[in-house]
Design a protein around this motif. Sequence first.
Motif, PDB file in Angstrom:
ATOM      1  N   SER A  31     -11.028  -0.158 -10.111  1.00 45.42           N
ATOM      2  CA  SER A  31     -10.202  -0.472 -11.288  1.00 45.42           C
ATOM      3  C   SER A  31      -8.748  -0.058 -11.089  1.00 45.42           C
ATOM      4  O   SER A  31      -7.858  -0.565 -11.774  1.00 45.42           O
ATOM      5  N   LYS A  32      -8.517   0.870 -10.154  1.00 42.78           N
ATOM      6  CA  LYS A  32      -7.163   1.343  -9.850  1.00 42.78           C
ATOM      7  C   LYS A  32      -6.658   0.818  -8.510  1.00 42.78           C
ATOM      8  O   LYS A  32      -5.546   1.171  -8.103  1.00 42.78           O
ATOM      9  N   ASN A  33      -7.464   0.002  -7.830  1.00 39.89           N
ATOM     10  CA  ASN A  33      -7.098  -0.494  -6.494  1.00 39.89           C
ATOM     11  C   ASN A  33      -6.689   0.664  -5.584  1.00 39.89           C
ATOM     12  O   ASN A  33      -5.714   0.561  -4.825  1.00 39.89           O
ATOM     13  N   THR A  34      -7.416   1.757  -5.658  1.00 44.53           N
ATOM     14  CA  THR A  34      -7.029   2.979  -4.955  1.00 44.53           C
ATOM     15  C   THR A  34      -8.202   3.538  -4.152  1.00 44.53           C
ATOM     16  O   THR A  34      -9.343   3.516  -4.617  1.00 44.53           O
ATOM     17  N   ILE A  35      -7.883   4.007  -2.961  1.00 41.86           N
ATOM     18  CA  ILE A  35      -8.864   4.753  -2.177  1.00 41.86           C
ATOM     19  C   ILE A  35      -8.348   6.159  -1.944  1.00 41.86           C
ATOM     20  O   ILE A  35      -7.147   6.424  -2.036  1.00 41.86           O
ATOM     21  N   TYR A  36      -9.281   7.041  -1.631  1.00 47.35           N
ATOM     22  CA  TYR A  36      -8.965   8.441  -1.393  1.00 47.35           C
ATOM     23  C   TYR A  36      -9.621   8.895  -0.096  1.00 47.35           C
ATOM     24  O   TYR A  36     -10.621   8.336   0.336  1.00 47.35           O
ATOM     25  N   LEU A  37      -9.040   9.929   0.490  1.00 50.79           N
ATOM     26  CA  LEU A  37      -9.669  10.586   1.630  1.00 50.79           C
ATOM     27  C   LEU A  37      -9.612  12.086   1.364  1.00 50.79           C
ATOM     28  O   LEU A  37      -8.537  12.688   1.427  1.00 50.79           O
ATOM     29  N   ARG A  54     -16.900  16.363   7.300  1.00 43.44           N
ATOM     30  CA  ARG A  54     -15.696  17.052   6.836  1.00 43.44           C
ATOM     31  C   ARG A  54     -14.859  16.208   5.887  1.00 43.44           C
ATOM     32  O   ARG A  54     -14.195  16.741   4.994  1.00 43.44           O
ATOM     33  N   PHE A  55     -14.852  14.894   6.105  1.00 47.44           N
ATOM     34  CA  PHE A  55     -14.026  13.986   5.308  1.00 47.44           C
ATOM     35  C   PHE A  55     -14.920  13.096   4.452  1.00 47.44           C
ATOM     36  O   PHE A  55     -16.028  12.729   4.861  1.00 47.44           O
ATOM     37  N   THR A  56     -14.394  12.736   3.276  1.00 48.96           N
ATOM     38  CA  THR A  56     -15.100  11.818   2.398  1.00 48.96           C
ATOM     39  C   THR A  56     -14.127  10.757   1.899  1.00 48.96           C
ATOM     40  O   THR A  56     -13.087  11.088   1.324  1.00 48.96           O
ATOM     41  N   ILE A  57     -14.484   9.502   2.120  1.00 47.68           N
ATOM     42  CA  ILE A  57     -13.682   8.401   1.622  1.00 47.68           C
ATOM     43  C   ILE A  57     -14.326   7.881   0.340  1.00 47.68           C
ATOM     44  O   ILE A  57     -15.544   7.822   0.225  1.00 47.68           O
ATOM     45  N   SER A  58     -13.481   7.531  -0.631  1.00 53.65           N
ATOM     46  CA  SER A  58     -13.979   6.991  -1.895  1.00 53.65           C
ATOM     47  C   SER A  58     -12.954   5.994  -2.431  1.00 53.65           C
ATOM     48  O   SER A  58     -11.834   5.917  -1.929  1.00 53.65           O
ATOM     49  N   ARG A  59     -13.373   5.235  -3.437  1.00 49.35           N
ATOM     50  CA  ARG A  59     -12.441   4.269  -4.018  1.00 49.35           C
ATOM     51  C   ARG A  59     -12.735   4.091  -5.501  1.00 49.35           C
ATOM     52  O   ARG A  59     -13.877   4.250  -5.947  1.00 49.35           O
ATOM     53  N   VAL A  60     -11.668   3.743  -6.222  1.00 51.25           N
ATOM     54  CA  VAL A  60     -11.777   3.375  -7.628  1.00 51.25           C
ATOM     55  C   VAL A  60     -11.227   1.968  -7.732  1.00 51.25           C
ATOM     56  O   VAL A  60     -10.008   1.751  -7.695  1.00 51.25           O
ATOM     57  N   LEU A  97       0.850  -1.179   0.000  1.00 50.72           N
ATOM     58  CA  LEU A  97       0.000   0.000   0.000  1.00 50.72           C
ATOM     59  C   LEU A  97       0.890   1.235   0.000  1.00 50.72           C
ATOM     60  O   LEU A  97       1.772   1.358   0.845  1.00 50.72           O
ATOM     61  N   VAL A  98       0.643   2.126  -0.925  1.00 50.19           N
ATOM     62  CA  VAL A  98       1.451   3.333  -1.038  1.00 50.19           C
ATOM     63  C   VAL A  98       0.540   4.546  -0.873  1.00 50.19           C
ATOM     64  O   VAL A  98      -0.350   4.786  -1.701  1.00 50.19           O
ATOM     65  N   GLU A  99       0.774   5.281   0.207  1.00 51.61           N
ATOM     66  CA  GLU A  99      -0.013   6.482   0.497  1.00 51.61           C
ATOM     67  C   GLU A  99       0.695   7.719  -0.034  1.00 51.61           C
ATOM     68  O   GLU A  99       1.919   7.764  -0.118  1.00 51.61           O
ATOM     69  N   SER A 100      -0.078   8.721  -0.362  1.00 48.01           N
ATOM     70  CA  SER A 100       0.471  10.007  -0.784  1.00 48.01           C
ATOM     71  C   SER A 100      -0.554  11.099  -0.505  1.00 48.01           C
ATOM     72  O   SER A 100      -1.719  10.811  -0.231  1.00 48.01           O
ATOM     73  N   GLY A 101      -0.086  12.342  -0.565  1.00 46.64           N
ATOM     74  CA  GLY A 101      -0.998  13.473  -0.438  1.00 46.64           C
ATOM     75  C   GLY A 101      -0.933  14.226   0.865  1.00 46.64           C
ATOM     76  O   GLY A 101      -1.600  15.250   1.024  1.00 46.64           O
ATOM     77  N   GLY A 102      -0.149  13.736   1.812  1.00 48.52           N
ATOM     78  CA  GLY A 102      -0.035  14.459   3.072  1.00 48.52           C
ATOM     79  C   GLY A 102       0.763  15.740   2.910  1.00 48.52           C
ATOM     80  O   GLY A 102       1.330  16.016   1.854  1.00 48.52           O
ATOM     81  N   GLY A 103       0.793  16.524   3.988  1.00 49.17           N
ATOM     82  CA  GLY A 103       1.560  17.757   3.947  1.00 49.17           C
ATOM     83  C   GLY A 103       1.140  18.713   5.034  1.00 49.17           C
ATOM     84  O   GLY A 103       0.422  18.338   5.962  1.00 49.17           O
ATOM     85  N   LEU A 122      -7.083  18.817   2.089  1.00 48.13           N
ATOM     86  CA  LEU A 122      -6.076  17.909   1.542  1.00 48.13           C
ATOM     87  C   LEU A 122      -6.788  16.680   1.012  1.00 48.13           C
ATOM     88  O   LEU A 122      -7.859  16.321   1.508  1.00 48.13           O
ATOM     89  N   ARG A 123      -6.172  16.023   0.029  1.00 50.44           N
ATOM     90  CA  ARG A 123      -6.686  14.748  -0.435  1.00 50.44           C
ATOM     91  C   ARG A 123      -5.572  13.712  -0.355  1.00 50.44           C
ATOM     92  O   ARG A 123      -4.519  13.890  -0.961  1.00 50.44           O
ATOM     93  N   LEU A 124      -5.840  12.658   0.386  1.00 49.41           N
ATOM     94  CA  LEU A 124      -4.904  11.543   0.510  1.00 49.41           C
ATOM     95  C   LEU A 124      -5.288  10.444  -0.479  1.00 49.41           C
ATOM     96  O   LEU A 124      -6.471  10.236  -0.749  1.00 49.41           O
ATOM     97  N   SER A 125      -4.268   9.747  -0.961  1.00 46.18           N
ATOM     98  CA  SER A 125      -4.479   8.616  -1.856  1.00 46.18           C
ATOM     99  C   SER A 125      -3.751   7.400  -1.309  1.00 46.18           C
ATOM    100  O   SER A 125      -2.699   7.538  -0.666  1.00 46.18           O
ATOM    101  N   CYS A 126      -4.300   6.233  -1.573  1.00 49.19           N
ATOM    102  CA  CYS A 126      -3.656   4.977  -1.189  1.00 49.19           C
ATOM    103  C   CYS A 126      -3.861   3.993  -2.320  1.00 49.19           C
ATOM    104  O   CYS A 126      -5.008   3.622  -2.621  1.00 49.19           O
ATOM    105  N   ALA A 127      -2.746   3.579  -2.932  1.00 46.49           N
ATOM    106  CA  ALA A 127      -2.804   2.642  -4.046  1.00 46.49           C
ATOM    107  C   ALA A 127      -2.323   1.280  -3.569  1.00 46.49           C
ATOM    108  O   ALA A 127      -1.236   1.163  -2.998  1.00 46.49           O
ATOM    109  N   ALA A 128      -3.136   0.269  -3.810  1.00 47.94           N
ATOM    110  CA  ALA A 128      -2.781  -1.098  -3.455  1.00 47.94           C
ATOM    111  C   ALA A 128      -2.195  -1.815  -4.671  1.00 47.94           C
ATOM    112  O   ALA A 128      -2.569  -1.539  -5.808  1.00 47.94           O
TER     113      ALA A 128
END
Length: 112
Positions: free
Chosen positions: A71-77, A63-69, A4-10, A18-24
């Motif tokens: 086909s990309k094995n990816t979730i977002y926050l 305040r936060f919304t979680i979603s996933r795609v 799992l690779v997360e990105s988008g913090g800061g 901010l939008r975080l991503s996590c790709a599996a």
Amino acid sequence: QVQLVESGGGLVQPGGSLRLSCAASVSTGDMGWYRQAPGKQRELVATITSGGRTNYADSAKGRFTISRVNSKNTIYLQMHSLKPEDTAVYYCRAERILGSYWGQGTQVTVSS
């Protein structure tokens, strides 16, 4: 093995977004975001099933919304109206039949 690779913090100012991503590396079942602030236990932020059903911690609702795609094995926050108390390392978690897997975490700092 699942990677799992997360990105988008800061660093963001209070009230910002901010939008975080996590790709599996492979397809997974339920996935979610958790966070751990210094000196505190890791806590649930939001989860999402493979079918898209979501669950939120009270602190994240509205305040936060979680979603996933799938086909990309990816979730977002997607995080809005961020507060200093949202400062933490945010971790992605994925469930498979053989167990749970965690990402390495991404730091979110909310400060002026």
